[in-house]
Design an enzyme around this catalytic site. Structure first.
Site, mmCIF file in Angstrom:
data_model
loop_
_atom_site.group_PDB
_atom_site.id
_atom_site.type_symbol
_atom_site.label_atom_id
_atom_site.label_comp_id
_atom_site.label_asym_id
_atom_site.label_seq_id
_atom_site.Cartn_x
_atom_site.Cartn_y
_atom_site.Cartn_z
ATOM 1 N N GLU A 144 0.863 -1.183 0.000
ATOM 2 C CA GLU A 144 0.000 0.000 0.000
ATOM 3 C C GLU A 144 0.904 1.238 0.000
ATOM 4 O OE1 GLU A 144 -3.529 -0.303 2.117
ATOM 5 O OE2 GLU A 144 -3.792 1.839 2.449
ATOM 6 N N ARG A 145 0.663 2.115 -0.982
ATOM 7 C CA ARG A 145 1.455 3.346 -1.120
ATOM 8 C C ARG A 145 2.947 3.056 -1.326
ATOM 9 N NH1 ARG A 145 -3.149 5.827 -2.182
ATOM 10 N NH2 ARG A 145 -4.585 5.841 -0.427
ATOM 11 N N ASN A 187 -3.327 -1.675 7.632
ATOM 12 C CA ASN A 187 -4.621 -2.260 7.253
ATOM 13 C C ASN A 187 -4.354 -3.762 7.196
ATOM 14 O OD1 ASN A 187 -5.822 0.331 6.905
ATOM 15 N ND2 ASN A 187 -4.793 0.483 4.930
ATOM 16 N N GLU A 268 -10.747 4.619 9.204
ATOM 17 C CA GLU A 268 -10.908 4.295 7.788
ATOM 18 C C GLU A 268 -11.491 2.893 7.583
ATOM 19 O OE1 GLU A 268 -6.994 5.111 6.043
ATOM 20 O OE2 GLU A 268 -7.634 7.170 5.668
ATOM 21 N N ASP A 341 -2.998 14.295 7.420
ATOM 22 C CA ASP A 341 -2.494 13.054 6.822
ATOM 23 C C ASP A 341 -1.247 13.238 5.958
ATOM 24 O OD1 ASP A 341 -2.294 10.474 6.049
ATOM 25 O OD2 ASP A 341 -4.291 10.317 5.167
ATOM 26 N N GLU A 369 3.761 9.182 -0.701
ATOM 27 C CA GLU A 369 2.361 9.120 -1.133
ATOM 28 C C GLU A 369 1.858 10.488 -1.582
ATOM 29 O OE1 GLU A 369 -0.349 7.714 1.872
ATOM 30 O OE2 GLU A 369 -2.112 8.169 0.661
ATOM 31 N N TRP A 520 -13.004 13.451 2.311
ATOM 32 C CA TRP A 520 -11.999 12.998 1.348
ATOM 33 C C TRP A 520 -11.985 13.911 0.114
ATOM 34 C CZ3 TRP A 520 -12.950 6.913 1.548
ATOM 35 C CH2 TRP A 520 -12.384 6.421 2.726
HETATM 36 C C1 BDP Z 1 -3.442 7.361 4.335
HETATM 37 C C2 BDP Z 1 -3.226 6.397 3.208
HETATM 38 C C3 BDP Z 1 -3.838 5.055 3.477
HETATM 39 C C4 BDP Z 1 -3.362 4.549 4.835
HETATM 40 C C5 BDP Z 1 -3.650 5.586 5.902
HETATM 41 C C6 BDP Z 1 -3.093 5.199 7.258
HETATM 42 O O1 BDP Z 1 -3.810 6.944 2.032
HETATM 43 O O2 BDP Z 1 -3.457 4.186 2.437
HETATM 44 O O3 BDP Z 1 -3.968 3.338 5.146
HETATM 45 O O4 BDP Z 1 -3.026 6.798 5.549
HETATM 46 O O5 BDP Z 1 -2.076 5.752 7.651
HETATM 47 O O6 BDP Z 1 -2.645 8.492 4.114
HETATM 48 O O7 BDP Z 1 -3.665 4.363 7.935
#
Ligand code: BDP
Length: 677
Positions: A144-145, A187, A268, A341, A369, A520
């Protein structure tokens, strides 16, 4: 005949293997195989870590005799070490072997950067106990990212097949003092805790251990239900508690020095204690209790927000401050540097310092990211330093985030610092060669947050490229200004979160996800209208300023005293507002975008001028990425200025290059990089 061909092939490959510069060596370019002989190393015992230290010296140390000495009286150095010139030899002392290994990397760094090696009298003590990378790696090999290819961890091949890169990874981290790693995405898949996966984790932990690196895992709060088949995962349910207890015992049987859990809960869409009407403290403490007997810890993330009327920037503080004092002593709250974020620039997170009885740690994001992925050259040390040096005023003036989190201001039981890794299986590990500098900088600052961005850049350039001043000076300057440059062409003056939804690569200031989540949507964050632009977080707005300690609440609450680089973070600013330099706000915004573009164009020139001082392969790789960055900067500038101009109705100052795009065309760009938010 077959053999003959093979020889020809090998012969042809030799020049490439000598000159090929794929970046795989990172900053570890010590002179090869020319070190001192075994009899020039004095040491006692036979320990795997000590053996690595000796091997590094025999391979790479070209200086005088060395003594490696463990000394229990050095416990107060917390894993640190001393290096002293004593007559004709160098003596490295540390409480444990890992400190000796760090000391060895220190002198190798001095050698590599051609620093003075005479009369050394060095004492090093790390700023933080736990210096940890967070990998957002999934069990299916995606990240992820992640922008440097697939995951380094080959889950399907483990534990039987061991990639040589596991050890190289451990060595690179040890060389900069990183001593912990979370292997999987926050996640988290519940499967991470399955027996077969734990055996794979054990294989990695065994490889990392001699390099002083402890393994941690992200865990899914619903694991008892999903994996264990229990009715629920309520932290107050006895069966749930027993499930975690058994799981902990299973883990520690395999990995006796397992570090602990990282948890993203009720954020999230992830499950958490609130699903059962319990608090974050209930959830964290349940896990802390089962890890406690083994010395494990829980890093509980404060990155929580949900769609609500409340300003997203306020939510973590509102949830966590009432829980202060309710957490076990082996829980540490992991807090992103800013309250939204990982944006190019944010005000610091007001939770720092506000939790008075709870250990707190910073979470940074090394993976870019929100900073152009691995296409843009952005050196992050200045961003990290900006956060660490921010004064929270929590215990009066001088209460910097560094001092709040490293235990100097409030003797904290646990001290730690973390960052989301940018590492993947790309040959050069991080996609962009310069992104290696961000991994390096995080490690160096985690070890010593007093180092300056400049010192770190200087070291890294010398270690990674050359010690030729003609290269170092311009490249260092480029690195040091690159973060501000990115802020300028993306989100100057406190703008934030106006990225294209999902992938977060390009600009989408017009994004308004009606029917989706307003928090968002870019329009939620910039609030542009005919009057002006910016998020009013003062008393007349969301009053997020009240979460800061005095005098910051007043400073940020007043448009005149708010630092201009955060003005749109805290205020809705009229288009014709007069800035300190006399320009209108609109003009200033236009010039900022323009400066960003101009600087990247300048970096392209800088890079072409230094071509004689480096290899062709890395030269071209970086040159091609600077072209992308330059195009992207123009894209950002045109998109944002043309879009905001529909509200300001003011001309773009005439000494600025005209847009080369049509707004309507830019709105149609859809990159196929999908993601949820
Ligand atoms: C956000 C990201 C997402 C992450 C989240 C996190 O877009 O993919 O899961 O942070 O830190 O910036 O949990």
């Amino acid at each position: 005949m077959r053999y003959f061909r093979l020889y020809i092939l090998l012969f042809l490959m030799i020049p490439f293997s000598i000159f090929a510069e794929d970046g795989s060596q990172l900053w570890l370019r010590f002179p090869a195989k020319n070190g001192i002989s075994a009899d020039k190393i004095i040491s006692k015992g036979n320990n795997p870590t000590l053996n690595i230290a000796k091997k590094e010296l025999m391979n790479h140390w070209q200086g005088q005799e060395i003594e490696l000495r463990t000394d229990k009286s050095l416990k107060n150095l917390k894993g640190g070490y001393t290096i002293k010139s004593v007559q004709n030899k160098l003596v490295i002392s540390a409480e444990k072997e890992i400190g000796l290994l760090y000391g060895v990397y220190h002198i190798l760094r001095l050698q590599q950067t051609k620093s003075a090696l005479a009369n050394l009298n060095i004492t090093e003590k790390p700023s933080y106990d736990v210096r940890i990378l967070n990998h957002w790696d999934n069990l299916d090999g995606t990240i992820e990212r992640g922008y440097a290819g697939h995951s380094l961890w080959k889950w399907e091949d483990l534990p039987n097949t061991i990639s040589p890169r596991y050890e190289e990874y451990a060595r690179a981290n040890a060389s900069i003092g990183i001593n912990a790693t979370v292997l999987n995405n926050v996640n988290a898949s519940p499967n991470m805790l399955r027996k077969d996966y734990l055996e794979k984790v054990k294989a990695l932990a065994d490889i990392f251990r001699p390099y002083g690196i402890k393994v941690y895992l992200s865990v899914n709060f619903s694991s008892p239900k999903v994996l264990g088949g229990l009715e629920n995962s309520d932290p107050l349910n006895k069966e749930v508690q027993k499930w975690w207890k058994d799981k902990a015992s299973e883990i520690y049987k395999l990995i006796p020095d397992f570090g602990g859990f990282l948890v993203k809960a009720n954020s999230e869409g992830q499950p958490g204690p609130q699903d059962y009407g319990r608090t974050h403290a209930d959830g964290a403490n349940m896990m802390a209790d089962v890890l406690k007997p083994y010395g494990g810890i829980v890093m509980w993330r404060a990155f929580v927000y949900s769609p609500s009327k409340e300003d997203r920037a306020k939510q973590a503080y509102l949830e966590f401050v009432p829980l202060d004092g309710k957490f076990r002593d082996n829980v540490i709250i992991q807090i992103k540097n800013g309250p939204v974020d990982f944006q190019p620039r944010e005000a610091f997170n007001p939770l720092f310092g506000a939790l008075k009885k709870t250990s707190e740690m910073v979470e940074f994001q090394i993976t870019q990211e929100y900073l152009g992925f691995s296409n843009h050259l952005v050196y992050l040390a200045p961003l990290f330093k900006e956060t660490l040096d921010s004064d929270t005023y929590a215990d009066g003036k001088g209460s910097t985030i560094a001092k709040i989190t490293d235990g100097t201001l409030r003797p904290a039981k646990l001290t730690a610092i973390s960052a989301v890794a940018n590492i993947g299986e790309d040959k050069n590990w991080t996609g962009h060669h310069f992104a290696q500098a961000n991994w390096y900088a995080f490690g160096r600052l985690a070890w010593n947050h007093n180092l300056s961005s400049e010192q770190i850049a200087d070291e890294w350039i010398k270690m990674t490229f050359t010690d030729n001043e003609k290269f170092i000076n311009p490249v260092k300057e480029m690195m040091l200004t690159s973060r501000e440059t990115a802020v300028d062409y993306m989100m100057p003056l406190g703008l934030h979160h106006i990225f294209a939804g999902g992938h977060h690569y390009g600009p989408e200031p017009w994004g308004d996800y009606k029917g989706g989540r307003p928090d968002w949507s870019p329009v939620y964050y910039h609030q542009a209208n005919a009057k002006g632009i910016g998020f009013d977080r003062t008393k007349t707005g969301s009053n997020a300023v009240s979460q800061y300690f005095p005098p910051l609440n007043d400073i940020y609450g007043n448009i005149k005293t708010t630092p201009e680089n955060l003005i749109l973070w805290f205020h809705h600013v009229p288009w014709d507002y007069q800035m300190k330099n006399g320009k209108t706000f609109w003009e200033e915004l236009s010039y900022k975008y323009d400066t960003g573009v101009k600087n990247v164009r300048e970096y392209q020139k800088v890079w072409e001028k230094v071509q004689p001082y480096l290899d062709e392969e890395r030269f071209q790789h970086i040159q091609s990425r600077l072209k992308i960055q330059a195009k992207d900067a123009v894209w950002w500038k045109d998109a944002c200025l043309l879009y905001f101009q529909t509200y300001s109705k003011m001309p773009i100052p005439y000494d600025i290059e005209r847009p080369v795009h049509e707004l309507e065309d830019l709105k149609k760009i859809k990159l196929n990089m999908g993601h949820h938010n």
